[in-house]
Design a protein around this motif. Structure first.
Motif, mmCIF file in Angstrom:
data_model
loop_
_atom_site.group_PDB
_atom_site.id
_atom_site.type_symbol
_atom_site.label_atom_id
_atom_site.label_comp_id
_atom_site.label_asym_id
_atom_site.label_seq_id
_atom_site.Cartn_x
_atom_site.Cartn_y
_atom_site.Cartn_z
ATOM 1 N N ASP A 9 -34.214 49.111 24.021
ATOM 2 C CA ASP A 9 -33.144 48.702 23.122
ATOM 3 C C ASP A 9 -33.629 47.552 22.237
ATOM 4 O O ASP A 9 -33.883 46.449 22.727
ATOM 5 C CB ASP A 9 -31.941 48.266 23.976
ATOM 6 N N ILE A 10 -33.753 47.788 20.945
ATOM 7 C CA ILE A 10 -34.263 46.786 20.014
ATOM 8 C C ILE A 10 -33.425 45.509 20.020
ATOM 9 O O ILE A 10 -33.932 44.430 19.762
ATOM 10 C CB ILE A 10 -34.385 47.374 18.583
ATOM 11 N N THR A 11 -32.148 45.626 20.375
ATOM 12 C CA THR A 11 -31.277 44.448 20.352
ATOM 13 C C THR A 11 -31.578 43.476 21.482
ATOM 14 O O THR A 11 -31.041 42.370 21.500
ATOM 15 C CB THR A 11 -29.782 44.834 20.409
ATOM 16 N N ASN A 20 -33.310 46.236 10.867
ATOM 17 C CA ASN A 20 -32.143 47.096 10.982
ATOM 18 C C ASN A 20 -32.285 48.255 10.009
ATOM 19 O O ASN A 20 -32.498 48.038 8.815
ATOM 20 C CB ASN A 20 -30.872 46.301 10.657
ATOM 21 N N VAL A 32 -28.775 52.671 15.276
ATOM 22 C CA VAL A 32 -29.320 51.327 15.467
ATOM 23 C C VAL A 32 -28.535 50.291 14.652
ATOM 24 O O VAL A 32 -28.341 49.161 15.091
ATOM 25 C CB VAL A 32 -30.836 51.273 15.158
ATOM 26 N N ASP A 33 -28.051 50.670 13.490
ATOM 27 C CA ASP A 33 -27.268 49.769 12.645
ATOM 28 C C ASP A 33 -26.016 49.298 13.383
ATOM 29 O O ASP A 33 -25.735 48.097 13.465
ATOM 30 C CB ASP A 33 -26.899 50.491 11.348
ATOM 31 N N ALA A 35 -25.485 49.417 16.631
ATOM 32 C CA ALA A 35 -25.883 48.680 17.832
ATOM 33 C C ALA A 35 -26.243 47.237 17.501
ATOM 34 O O ALA A 35 -25.863 46.299 18.225
ATOM 35 C CB ALA A 35 -27.058 49.375 18.511
ATOM 36 N N ILE A 36 -26.954 47.030 16.402
ATOM 37 C CA ILE A 36 -27.327 45.668 15.997
ATOM 38 C C ILE A 36 -26.083 44.873 15.620
ATOM 39 O O ILE A 36 -25.928 43.720 16.032
ATOM 40 C CB ILE A 36 -28.368 45.703 14.859
ATOM 41 N N PRO A 119 -37.299 49.634 14.234
ATOM 42 C CA PRO A 119 -36.814 50.885 14.820
ATOM 43 C C PRO A 119 -37.454 52.054 14.063
ATOM 44 O O PRO A 119 -38.227 51.838 13.120
ATOM 45 C CB PRO A 119 -35.311 50.822 14.536
ATOM 46 N N TYR A 159 -36.527 54.462 20.656
ATOM 47 C CA TYR A 159 -35.249 54.534 21.370
ATOM 48 C C TYR A 159 -35.237 55.653 22.403
ATOM 49 O O TYR A 159 -34.330 55.723 23.216
ATOM 50 C CB TYR A 159 -34.072 54.670 20.396
#
Length: 184
Positions: A9-11, A20, A32-33, A35-36, A119, A159
């Motif tokens: 998870d990039i966050t 992003n 991803v947008d 989620a961020i 991402p 991901y």
């Protein structure tokens, strides 16, 4: 230095900046947008909304990048870039996707950032073919690293397992030797 591939998870990454994969409004979306935006908290949306519009509903054109704070994220900054929507690969999609990586790295260097995580830009709802996008990510990040000193640490975040494999394959094809895989 090597480009790192990391699955997770990039966050959750404590880096200077995460990238992003945004839409032109910069006001959040899916994947991803979304989620961020959820992880960063409402301050991120407020800062994005305060960025000037180029035209109604557009704060960042395709292939460009804008910076905000990271707020509740472990990352200090979020670099928002708008990848191309895949049509057929003949309408500047490869060049626009390459710009997303290059201009994000350029802005990171200008900001004095030492670490950045990307991402799989445009590979979700924008429909970019994963293996083609991974080759562009590998080519651009490796080219940057050969000619620039900052950021020193570049991470391609997968991901899922398919994205992880595509990044590894693209890096190997580009001539980067790989260590053991890193996963979350």
């Amino acid at each position: 230095m090597k480009i790192e591939v990391w699955q997770g998870d990039i966050t959750t990454l404590a880096v200077d900046a995460i990238v992003n994969a945004a839409n032109e409004s910069l006001l959040g979306g899916g994947g991803v947008d979304g989620a961020i935006h959820r992880a960063a908290g409402p301050q991120l949306l407020a800062e994005c909304a305060a960025l000037p519009e180029i035209r109604p509903g557009m704060r960042c054109p395709t292939g460009e990048v804008r910076a905000t704070a990271g707020y509740l994220l472990p990352a200090k900054h979020v670099l928002h870039t708008v990848g191309p929507v895949w049509q057929d690969g003949q309408r500047d999609e490869p060049a626009l996707l390459a710009n997303c990586y290059w201009k994000s790295l350029q802005l990171a260097e200008q900001m004095g950032l030492r670490s950045i995580a990307f991402p799989a830009i445009s590979c979700g709802v924008f429909g970019y073919p994963l293996h083609q996008a991974a080759r562009i990510a590998a080519t651009e990040t490796l080219a940057w690293q050969r000619s620039h000193r900052e950021p020193q640490r570049i991470i391609l975040v997968a991901y899922n397992a398919a994205t992880f494999k595509a990044y590894h394959q693209a890096l190997v094809e580009s001539g980067q030797p790989l260590d053991l895989p890193a996963t979350a």
